[in-house]
Design a protein around this motif. Structure first.
Motif, PDB file in Angstrom:
ATOM      1  N   ASN A   6      60.753  82.434  74.060  1.00 47.57           N
ATOM      2  CA  ASN A   6      61.989  81.742  73.919  1.00 47.57           C
ATOM      3  C   ASN A   6      62.146  80.484  74.753  1.00 47.57           C
ATOM      4  N   PHE A   7      61.548  81.131  75.972  1.00 48.46           N
ATOM      5  CA  PHE A   7      62.063  79.908  77.267  1.00 48.46           C
ATOM      6  C   PHE A   7      61.227  78.858  77.232  1.00 48.46           C
ATOM      7  N   ILE A   8      59.982  78.937  76.768  1.00 50.63           N
ATOM      8  CA  ILE A   8      58.946  77.867  76.697  1.00 50.63           C
ATOM      9  C   ILE A   8      59.461  77.002  75.345  1.00 50.63           C
ATOM     10  N   ILE A   9      59.426  77.341  74.317  1.00 49.86           N
ATOM     11  CA  ILE A   9      59.836  76.825  73.054  1.00 49.86           C
ATOM     12  C   ILE A   9      61.192  75.904  73.349  1.00 49.86           C
ATOM     13  N   GLY A  10      62.197  76.772  74.046  1.00 46.26           N
ATOM     14  CA  GLY A  10      63.760  76.127  74.243  1.00 46.26           C
ATOM     15  C   GLY A  10      63.365  74.880  74.951  1.00 46.26           C
ATOM     16  N   LEU A  12      60.786  73.019  75.544  1.00 46.34           N
ATOM     17  CA  LEU A  12      59.937  72.217  74.680  1.00 46.34           C
ATOM     18  C   LEU A  12      60.808  71.456  73.595  1.00 46.34           C
ATOM     19  N   ALA A  13      61.833  72.430  72.891  1.00 44.24           N
ATOM     20  CA  ALA A  13      62.657  71.570  72.025  1.00 44.24           C
ATOM     21  C   ALA A  13      63.699  70.552  72.309  1.00 44.24           C
ATOM     22  N   ILE A  14      64.223  70.938  73.643  1.00 44.72           N
ATOM     23  CA  ILE A  14      65.007  70.033  74.275  1.00 44.72           C
ATOM     24  C   ILE A  14      64.434  68.864  74.899  1.00 44.72           C
ATOM     25  N   ALA A  15      63.243  69.107  75.431  1.00 43.96           N
ATOM     26  CA  ALA A  15      62.449  67.721  75.653  1.00 43.96           C
ATOM     27  C   ALA A  15      62.250  66.923  74.682  1.00 43.96           C
ATOM     28  N   TYR A  16      61.938  67.468  73.522  1.00 42.74           N
ATOM     29  CA  TYR A  16      61.608  66.525  72.380  1.00 42.74           C
ATOM     30  C   TYR A  16      62.771  65.926  71.736  1.00 42.74           C
ATOM     31  N   GLY A  17      64.103  66.606  71.964  1.00 43.03           N
ATOM     32  CA  GLY A  17      65.378  66.002  71.487  1.00 43.03           C
ATOM     33  C   GLY A  17      65.413  64.910  72.077  1.00 43.03           C
ATOM     34  N   VAL A  18      65.511  65.177  73.519  1.00 38.68           N
ATOM     35  CA  VAL A  18      65.847  63.947  74.573  1.00 38.68           C
ATOM     36  C   VAL A  18      64.889  62.740  74.190  1.00 38.68           C
ATOM     37  N   TYR A  19      63.353  63.182  74.173  1.00 35.64           N
ATOM     38  CA  TYR A  19      62.640  62.263  73.955  1.00 35.64           C
ATOM     39  C   TYR A  19      62.849  61.277  72.886  1.00 35.64           C
ATOM     40  N   SER A  20      63.377  61.855  71.576  1.00 32.84           N
ATOM     41  CA  SER A  20      63.499  61.204  70.533  1.00 32.84           C
ATOM     42  C   SER A  20      64.851  60.385  70.618  1.00 32.84           C
ATOM     43  N   ILE A  59      67.666  69.938  70.072  1.00 36.43           N
ATOM     44  CA  ILE A  59      68.285  70.299  71.605  1.00 36.43           C
ATOM     45  C   ILE A  59      69.342  71.421  71.244  1.00 36.43           C
ATOM     46  N   VAL A  60      70.041  71.745  70.078  1.00 31.14           N
ATOM     47  CA  VAL A  60      70.675  72.765  69.711  1.00 31.14           C
ATOM     48  C   VAL A  60      69.893  73.983  69.717  1.00 31.14           C
ATOM     49  N   ALA A  61      68.875  73.834  69.095  1.00 32.40           N
ATOM     50  CA  ALA A  61      67.936  75.026  68.922  1.00 32.40           C
ATOM     51  C   ALA A  61      67.384  75.501  70.180  1.00 32.40           C
ATOM     52  N   GLY A  62      67.103  74.574  70.942  1.00 33.81           N
ATOM     53  CA  GLY A  62      66.573  74.683  72.369  1.00 33.81           C
ATOM     54  C   GLY A  62      67.485  75.343  73.167  1.00 33.81           C
ATOM     55  N   LEU A  63      68.652  74.856  73.052  1.00 34.77           N
ATOM     56  CA  LEU A  63      69.902  75.805  73.930  1.00 34.77           C
ATOM     57  C   LEU A  63      70.046  77.143  73.551  1.00 34.77           C
ATOM     58  N   LEU A  64      69.863  77.303  72.291  1.00 33.86           N
ATOM     59  CA  LEU A  64      69.985  78.871  71.620  1.00 33.86           C
ATOM     60  C   LEU A  64      68.884  79.529  71.952  1.00 33.86           C
ATOM     61  N   LEU A  65      67.643  79.185  72.110  1.00 29.88           N
ATOM     62  CA  LEU A  65      66.484  79.828  72.655  1.00 29.88           C
ATOM     63  C   LEU A  65      66.624  80.042  73.860  1.00 29.88           C
ATOM     64  N   LEU A  66      67.304  79.179  74.845  1.00 31.20           N
ATOM     65  CA  LEU A  66      67.247  79.401  76.234  1.00 31.20           C
ATOM     66  C   LEU A  66      68.479  80.625  76.594  1.00 31.20           C
ATOM     67  N   TYR A  67      69.406  80.456  75.789  1.00 25.22           N
ATOM     68  CA  TYR A  67      70.396  81.590  75.852  1.00 25.22           C
ATOM     69  C   TYR A  67      69.791  82.932  75.477  1.00 25.22           C
TER      70      TYR A  67
END
Length: 72
Positions: A6-10, A12-20, A59-67
């Protein structure tokens, strides 16, 4: 600290959202998917769909995974 899936995918998802988001601001004409959405749905709706699907949603999915990771 134990790194979970969850941490790793979270992260990566946030990084992808910010990159986009940064790509949309720097050179939106170079994003093929955005151009296709604009052609199909019009200028305003194409930008809205792309912003939601490729920036806000990851970004939201990444935050939920980090949570989920830190919650236990």
């Amino acid at each position: 600290m134990d790194l979970s899936f969850n941490f790793i995918i979270g992260v990566l998802a946030i990084a992808y959202g910010v990159y986009s988001f940064i790509q949309r601001k720097i050179a939106p004409e170079k994003i093929e998917k955005l151009q296709v959405m604009i052609e199909r749905n019009g200028e305003k709706m194409g930008h809205s769909i792309h912003l939601f699907g490729y920036t806000i949603l990851p970004i939201v999915a990444g935050l939920l995974l980090l949570y989920a990771h830190f919650k236990g």
